[in-house]
Design a protein around this motif. Structure first.
Motif, PDB file in Angstrom:
ATOM      1  N   PHE A 243     -14.745  32.949  43.647  1.00 18.36           N
ATOM      2  CA  PHE A 243     -15.717  32.767  42.569  1.00 18.36           C
ATOM      3  C   PHE A 243     -15.114  33.410  41.338  1.00 18.36           C
ATOM      4  O   PHE A 243     -14.929  34.631  41.287  1.00 18.36           O
ATOM      5  N   GLU A 244     -14.823  32.591  40.324  1.00 15.61           N
ATOM      6  CA  GLU A 244     -13.968  33.056  39.233  1.00 15.61           C
ATOM      7  C   GLU A 244     -14.531  32.642  37.889  1.00 15.61           C
ATOM      8  O   GLU A 244     -14.922  31.500  37.688  1.00 15.61           O
ATOM      9  N   ASN A 245     -14.605  33.594  36.941  1.00  9.53           N
ATOM     10  CA  ASN A 245     -15.016  33.255  35.580  1.00  9.53           C
ATOM     11  C   ASN A 245     -14.201  34.031  34.550  1.00  9.53           C
ATOM     12  O   ASN A 245     -14.619  34.172  33.415  1.00  9.53           O
ATOM     13  N   ARG A 263     -11.513  27.017  48.676  1.00 11.71           N
ATOM     14  CA  ARG A 263     -12.070  26.455  47.444  1.00 11.71           C
ATOM     15  C   ARG A 263     -12.132  27.529  46.366  1.00 11.71           C
ATOM     16  O   ARG A 263     -12.639  28.620  46.607  1.00 11.71           O
ATOM     17  N   LEU A 264     -11.643  27.193  45.191  1.00 14.29           N
ATOM     18  CA  LEU A 264     -11.792  28.053  44.014  1.00 14.29           C
ATOM     19  C   LEU A 264     -12.767  27.366  43.074  1.00 14.29           C
ATOM     20  O   LEU A 264     -12.561  26.218  42.684  1.00 14.29           O
ATOM     21  N   VAL A 265     -13.836  28.082  42.694  1.00 11.36           N
ATOM     22  CA  VAL A 265     -14.818  27.530  41.772  1.00 11.36           C
ATOM     23  C   VAL A 265     -14.854  28.404  40.527  1.00 11.36           C
ATOM     24  O   VAL A 265     -14.888  29.630  40.620  1.00 11.36           O
ATOM     25  N   THR A 266     -14.790  27.760  39.363  1.00 12.19           N
ATOM     26  CA  THR A 266     -14.672  28.509  38.114  1.00 12.19           C
ATOM     27  C   THR A 266     -15.671  28.012  37.078  1.00 12.19           C
ATOM     28  O   THR A 266     -15.996  26.827  37.025  1.00 12.19           O
ATOM     29  N   CYS A 267     -16.163  28.955  36.265  1.00 11.27           N
ATOM     30  CA  CYS A 267     -17.104  28.586  35.195  1.00 11.27           C
ATOM     31  C   CYS A 267     -16.744  29.235  33.873  1.00 11.27           C
ATOM     32  O   CYS A 267     -17.528  29.174  32.928  1.00 11.27           O
ATOM     33  N   GLY A 268     -15.577  29.884  33.787  1.00 14.53           N
ATOM     34  CA  GLY A 268     -15.272  30.584  32.544  1.00 14.53           C
ATOM     35  C   GLY A 268     -13.793  30.860  32.385  1.00 14.53           C
ATOM     36  O   GLY A 268     -13.003  30.698  33.327  1.00 14.53           O
ATOM     37  N   ALA A 269     -13.425  31.295  31.197  1.00 13.50           N
ATOM     38  CA  ALA A 269     -12.021  31.577  30.897  1.00 13.50           C
ATOM     39  C   ALA A 269     -11.937  32.644  29.818  1.00 13.50           C
ATOM     40  O   ALA A 269     -11.310  32.451  28.777  1.00 13.50           O
ATOM     41  N   THR A 270     -12.570  33.786  30.071  1.00 11.36           N
ATOM     42  CA  THR A 270     -12.653  34.818  29.029  1.00 11.36           C
ATOM     43  C   THR A 270     -11.300  35.418  28.675  1.00 11.36           C
ATOM     44  O   THR A 270     -11.147  35.979  27.592  1.00 11.36           O
ATOM     45  N   THR A 271     -10.294  35.304  29.578  1.00  8.21           N
ATOM     46  CA  THR A 271      -8.971  35.861  29.279  1.00  8.21           C
ATOM     47  C   THR A 271      -7.942  34.772  28.975  1.00  8.21           C
ATOM     48  O   THR A 271      -6.757  35.060  28.868  1.00  8.21           O
ATOM     49  N   LEU A 287      -5.664  23.205  48.699  1.00 13.12           N
ATOM     50  CA  LEU A 287      -6.737  23.949  48.048  1.00 13.12           C
ATOM     51  C   LEU A 287      -7.588  23.015  47.193  1.00 13.12           C
ATOM     52  O   LEU A 287      -7.135  21.966  46.742  1.00 13.12           O
ATOM     53  N   GLN A 288      -8.823  23.415  46.959  1.00 13.23           N
ATOM     54  CA  GLN A 288      -9.730  22.670  46.083  1.00 13.23           C
ATOM     55  C   GLN A 288     -10.059  23.532  44.861  1.00 13.23           C
ATOM     56  O   GLN A 288     -10.413  24.699  45.012  1.00 13.23           O
ATOM     57  N   ILE A 289      -9.932  22.951  43.664  1.00  7.44           N
ATOM     58  CA  ILE A 289     -10.278  23.630  42.420  1.00  7.44           C
ATOM     59  C   ILE A 289     -11.510  22.932  41.849  1.00  7.44           C
ATOM     60  O   ILE A 289     -11.485  21.735  41.567  1.00  7.44           O
ATOM     61  N   LEU A 290     -12.591  23.688  41.691  1.00  9.24           N
ATOM     62  CA  LEU A 290     -13.880  23.114  41.308  1.00  9.24           C
ATOM     63  C   LEU A 290     -14.377  23.743  40.008  1.00  9.24           C
ATOM     64  O   LEU A 290     -14.440  24.964  39.884  1.00  9.24           O
ATOM     65  N   GLY A 291     -14.710  22.915  39.049  1.00 11.22           N
ATOM     66  CA  GLY A 291     -15.301  23.402  37.811  1.00 11.22           C
ATOM     67  C   GLY A 291     -16.810  23.269  37.867  1.00 11.22           C
ATOM     68  O   GLY A 291     -17.351  22.368  38.506  1.00 11.22           O
ATOM     69  N   SER A 292     -17.500  24.179  37.193  1.00 13.84           N
ATOM     70  CA  SER A 292     -18.959  24.150  37.231  1.00 13.84           C
ATOM     71  C   SER A 292     -19.529  24.799  35.985  1.00 13.84           C
ATOM     72  O   SER A 292     -18.958  25.754  35.457  1.00 13.84           O
ATOM     73  N   THR A 293     -20.662  24.272  35.539  1.00 18.58           N
ATOM     74  CA  THR A 293     -21.386  24.842  34.411  1.00 18.58           C
ATOM     75  C   THR A 293     -22.881  24.677  34.639  1.00 18.58           C
ATOM     76  O   THR A 293     -23.337  23.584  35.000  1.00 18.58           O
ATOM     77  N   LEU A 294     -23.628  25.752  34.461  1.00 18.39           N
ATOM     78  CA  LEU A 294     -25.081  25.750  34.529  1.00 18.39           C
ATOM     79  C   LEU A 294     -25.563  25.133  35.847  1.00 18.39           C
ATOM     80  O   LEU A 294     -24.996  25.386  36.900  1.00 18.39           O
ATOM     81  N   GLY A 295     -26.616  24.322  35.830  1.00 16.81           N
ATOM     82  CA  GLY A 295     -27.181  23.700  37.007  1.00 16.81           C
ATOM     83  C   GLY A 295     -28.308  22.785  36.570  1.00 16.81           C
ATOM     84  O   GLY A 295     -28.806  22.880  35.449  1.00 16.81           O
TER      85      GLY A 295
END
Length: 346
Positions: A243-245, A263-271, A287-295
């Motif tokens: 779980f990565e942001n 699975r890697l799921v990401t919702c941000g890129a602050t760095t 591997l699976q790379i999953l993007g997500s925002t809100l719901g």
């Protein structure tokens, strides 16, 4: 015309462009609900909108704030689910209802999505008017401040964990940057669902507080090699879900921490938003790379039911009156917070 107090961005820069203004109370159209706000929380996007708002269509001055909770002030006479005086919590995304995604029940993917505090006036104000579909009964037992925190951070974490990553109770998830609102939401939700949770931070005191909240293992990203520590904590296997942001700064560690097929799921890129792709690792280890925002609305409804059933309470770091919005923004920007920075709207 009735006026109200609101915190607005009047330009782009630092806190000097954030001003408390008297703004007209928004008119309520048929099908909308006028909500008297009692609380909102500060999110990273509020800092982004203040700093530049680049790429987000908006007009100045604009009222800040994505999430909020309050009471119904005015509503259609034939509304069956909401009534004046009822405590409510808001979903910040207003879809068009007409595009292919809205028509298929995926409103969060709406091509014309307008978000409170980004594309239209938000919740750092005494009133907001929005469609009735965006207004939900407030879970019993939560304060307005706690409820406000659900609309962005917990909803985002819910979709990431359960819709996108399909986290199972017997799996292990690695949560980066514990202390931030969405990461703490992920810890709470994952633990209450039965999963094992490993957390990272560069601050030992935040790690200690996360362990006290139920985290199973804590890693200091400043003094430890995260990937090696994860493998040590999982018997060399790696985690099922990351779980990565944070973005670029942790991407390599995140990828190396995953089990084969993870699975890697990401919702941000602050760095930073341009990490090394590491394509060989992705296809060799499948591997699976999953993007997500809100719901979407259904996910928010499920989240609120989960909160009601489990007694989950969002972690609130600090609460400021609306008049001290600069201090609230500074607190979030410092990175020292543990939980949500909230605004009390009197």
């Amino acid at each position: 015309m009735v006026n109200m107090k609101a915190a607005c961005i009047t330009g782009h820069g630092g806190n000097e462009v954030v001003c408390l203004l008297q703004r007209p109370r928004p008119p309520r159209r048929a099908g909308d609900v006028l909500v008297r706000l009692h609380a909102a929380t500060v999110n990273r996007v509020d800092l982004y909108m203040r700093d530049s708002g680049a790429g987000i269509t908006h007009q100045l001055p604009q009222i800040m704030g994505l999430d909020g909770a309050g009471t119904v002030h005015e509503v259609d006479a034939d509304e069956t689910l909401l009534k004046p005086g009822q405590p409510v919590v808001l979903h910040p995304g207003i879809g068009c209802g007409r595009c292919e995604f809205c028509q298929n029940g995926e409103g969060v993917l709406c091509v014309h999505m307008r978000l409170l505090g980004e594309h239209r006036d938000g919740t750092f104000a005494q009133y907001v008017s929005l469609p009735a579909g965006n207004v939900f009964p407030l879970p019993v037992g939560l304060s307005y401040t706690e409820a406000a925190a659900l609309g962005v951070n917990h909803l985002t974490a819910w979709r990431m964990l359960f819709t996108k990553a399909q986290l199972k109770p017997w799996e292990t998830v690695l949560v980066f940057g514990i202390g931030g609102g969405v990461s703490l939401a992920a810890l709470q939700l994952a633990k209450l669902s039965g999963a094992r949770v490993i957390v990272t931070s560069r601050d030992d005191s935040k790690l200690e507080r996360a362990l006290a909240m139920g985290a199973d293992h804590a890693i200091n990203g400043r003094t430890q090699d995260v990937a090696k520590a994860v493998l040590a904590a999982t018997g060399g296997r790696g985690v099922d879900v990351v779980f990565e942001n944070v973005g670029e700064a942790v991407w390599a560690s995140a990828m190396k921490s995953l089990v084969r097929g993870g699975r890697l799921v990401t919702c941000g890129a602050t760095t930073g938003d341009q990490p090394p792709a590491d394509l060989r690792r992705i296809f060799i280890r499948q591997l699976q790379i999953l993007g997500s925002t809100l719901g979407d609305f259904n996910e928010f409804r499920d989240l609120l039911a989960f909160v009601q059933r489990t007694g989950l309470k969002p972690v609130i770091d600090s609460t400021y009156p609306l008049d001290q919005v600069h201090a609230a923004l500074d607190r979030l920007e410092s990175g020292a917070q543990f939980g949500k920075v909230a605004l009390r709207i009197d």
